[in-house]
Motif scaffolding. Structure first.
Motif, short mmCIF file in Angstrom:
data_model
loop_
_atom_site.label_atom_id
_atom_site.label_comp_id
_atom_site.label_asym_id
_atom_site.label_seq_id
_atom_site.Cartn_x
_atom_site.Cartn_y
_atom_site.Cartn_z
N ARG A 229 -5.86 82.17 7.57
CA ARG A 229 -5.59 81.95 6.33
C ARG A 229 -5.52 83.01 5.26
O ARG A 229 -6.40 83.81 5.42
CB ARG A 229 -6.48 80.80 5.87
N PRO A 230 -4.59 83.12 4.51
CA PRO A 230 -4.44 84.38 3.50
C PRO A 230 -5.67 84.61 2.78
O PRO A 230 -6.52 85.68 2.73
CB PRO A 230 -3.43 84.11 2.75
N GLU A 231 -6.53 83.68 2.38
CA GLU A 231 -7.57 83.92 1.55
C GLU A 231 -8.79 84.24 2.56
O GLU A 231 -9.43 85.09 1.84
CB GLU A 231 -8.00 82.52 0.80
N LEU A 232 -9.07 83.85 3.58
CA LEU A 232 -10.12 84.25 4.42
C LEU A 232 -9.88 85.69 5.17
O LEU A 232 -10.60 86.50 5.11
CB LEU A 232 -10.01 83.30 5.72
N LEU A 233 -8.65 85.90 5.20
CA LEU A 233 -8.23 87.33 5.85
C LEU A 233 -8.43 88.45 4.73
O LEU A 233 -8.66 89.56 4.97
CB LEU A 233 -6.80 87.14 6.29
N GLU A 234 -8.00 87.91 3.58
CA GLU A 234 -8.09 88.94 2.38
C GLU A 234 -9.58 89.10 2.29
O GLU A 234 -10.00 90.52 2.09
CB GLU A 234 -7.63 88.29 1.27
N ARG A 235 -10.62 88.12 2.26
CA ARG A 235 -12.13 88.52 2.29
C ARG A 235 -12.47 89.50 3.29
O ARG A 235 -13.51 90.16 2.99
CB ARG A 235 -12.65 87.07 2.23
N VAL A 236 -12.12 89.30 4.48
CA VAL A 236 -12.59 89.95 5.57
C VAL A 236 -11.77 91.45 5.76
O VAL A 236 -12.54 92.36 5.85
CB VAL A 236 -12.25 89.26 6.97
N TYR A 237 -10.49 91.57 5.62
CA TYR A 237 -9.75 92.71 5.98
C TYR A 237 -9.43 93.49 4.60
O TYR A 237 -8.99 94.46 4.72
CB TYR A 237 -8.26 92.43 6.76
N GLY A 238 -9.63 93.04 3.50
CA GLY A 238 -9.35 93.51 2.13
C GLY A 238 -7.89 93.60 1.75
O GLY A 238 -7.54 94.37 0.89
#
Length: 262
Positions: A229-238
């Motif tokens: 999911r975009p929001e989860l991946l953004e939090r983890v991968y930046g």
């Protein structure tokens, strides 16, 4: 039935805590993918499950028994590991390396109760290694050694297969072929698989569930649709990727968006 149970697992190296309070289960015949950024400790669970290192806290159960309670050969009959670095460039032939996969079943003379030499010959044919059978590993490419490493763990006939970046050294065509082979083996034998993967798209295509680590902690776990999911991946991968459905397999796939410096 849970083949693997990880309970509040933690690992430290001195003052550095690389894994914190990790808990999960893997059912028989399941394929779990472990994801996370570089340096997040995603290979550590594999090392703990296989007994290569000991946990600082928590425990690992294999079929309801502590992993540390298995004798060495019994553990090797249960668990096989395909390492990220495949095999060293040594002077053993491809056939000899596959035969080493039978070590857990041999007595101190190197004999088995039943003749399983036919298994090694079948693996040579299955993985198209027959032309390389008498060639030594130091005369193989990194990609060829990766296929030999897969053949060696197939000869081991484990119930649980641990894969650490299994597509290293392989181009895109051979990456898919490698993953297809593991899935075929899994489906035909009821094999349980846990794999560390760098490629989120491959993980979503082949793994039934995904475990996402961030800074040594569980950041997300579930089906590919629940984790990619975009929001989860953004939090983890930046970085916030675009998530689309695969046109054939209908699993989520990512297209990279803007990086940190955009």
């Amino acid at each position: 039935m849970a083949v693997v149970q990880v309970e509040r697992l933690g690992k430290s190296y001195g003052a550095e805590r690389v894994l914190e309070e990790l808990s999960f289960e893997v059912a028989e015949g399941e394929w779990l993918g472990i994801l996370g950024p570089n340096g997040t400790g995603k290979s550590t669970p594999l090392q703990l499950i296989s007994g290569v290192i000991k946990p600082s806290s928590g425990r690992v159960l294999l079929q309801d028994k502590p992993a540390g309670s298995y004798p060495r050969k019994a553990l090797a009959r249960f668990v096989a590991v395909l390492q990220q670095d495949a095999l060293p460039q040594v002077g053993f032939t491809v056939r000899e390396m596959l035969e080493m996969g039978r070590y857990p079943y041999q007595n101190w003379l190197g004999d088995e109760p039943a003749d399983r030499s036919g298994l090694v010959e079948r693996i040579l044919d299955w993985l198209r290694l027959r032309p390389l059978a008498d060639r030594t590993l130091d005369r193989l490419s990194g990609g060829e050694r990766r296929w030999v490493a897969l053949g060696k763990v197939m000869a081991q006939e484990p119930k649980l297969l641990l894969l650490d970046e299994p597509t290293t050294y392989l181009d895109i065509g051979y990456q898919l072929e490698m993953m297809d082979w593991v899935r075929k083996w899994q489906q035909e034998s009821g094999l349980t698989v846990i794999s560390v993967l760098h490629d989120l798209n491959l993980a979503a295509q082949y793994c039934g569930r995904l475990l996402l680590l961030h800074e040594g902690r569980l950041a997300g776990m579930g089906t590919p649709d629940e984790v990619i999911r975009p929001e989860l991946l953004e939090r983890v991968y930046g970085t916030r990727p675009h998530v689309l459905a695969h046109p054939e397999r209908e699993v989520p796939q990512i297209l990279l968006g803007r990086g940190r410096m955009d």
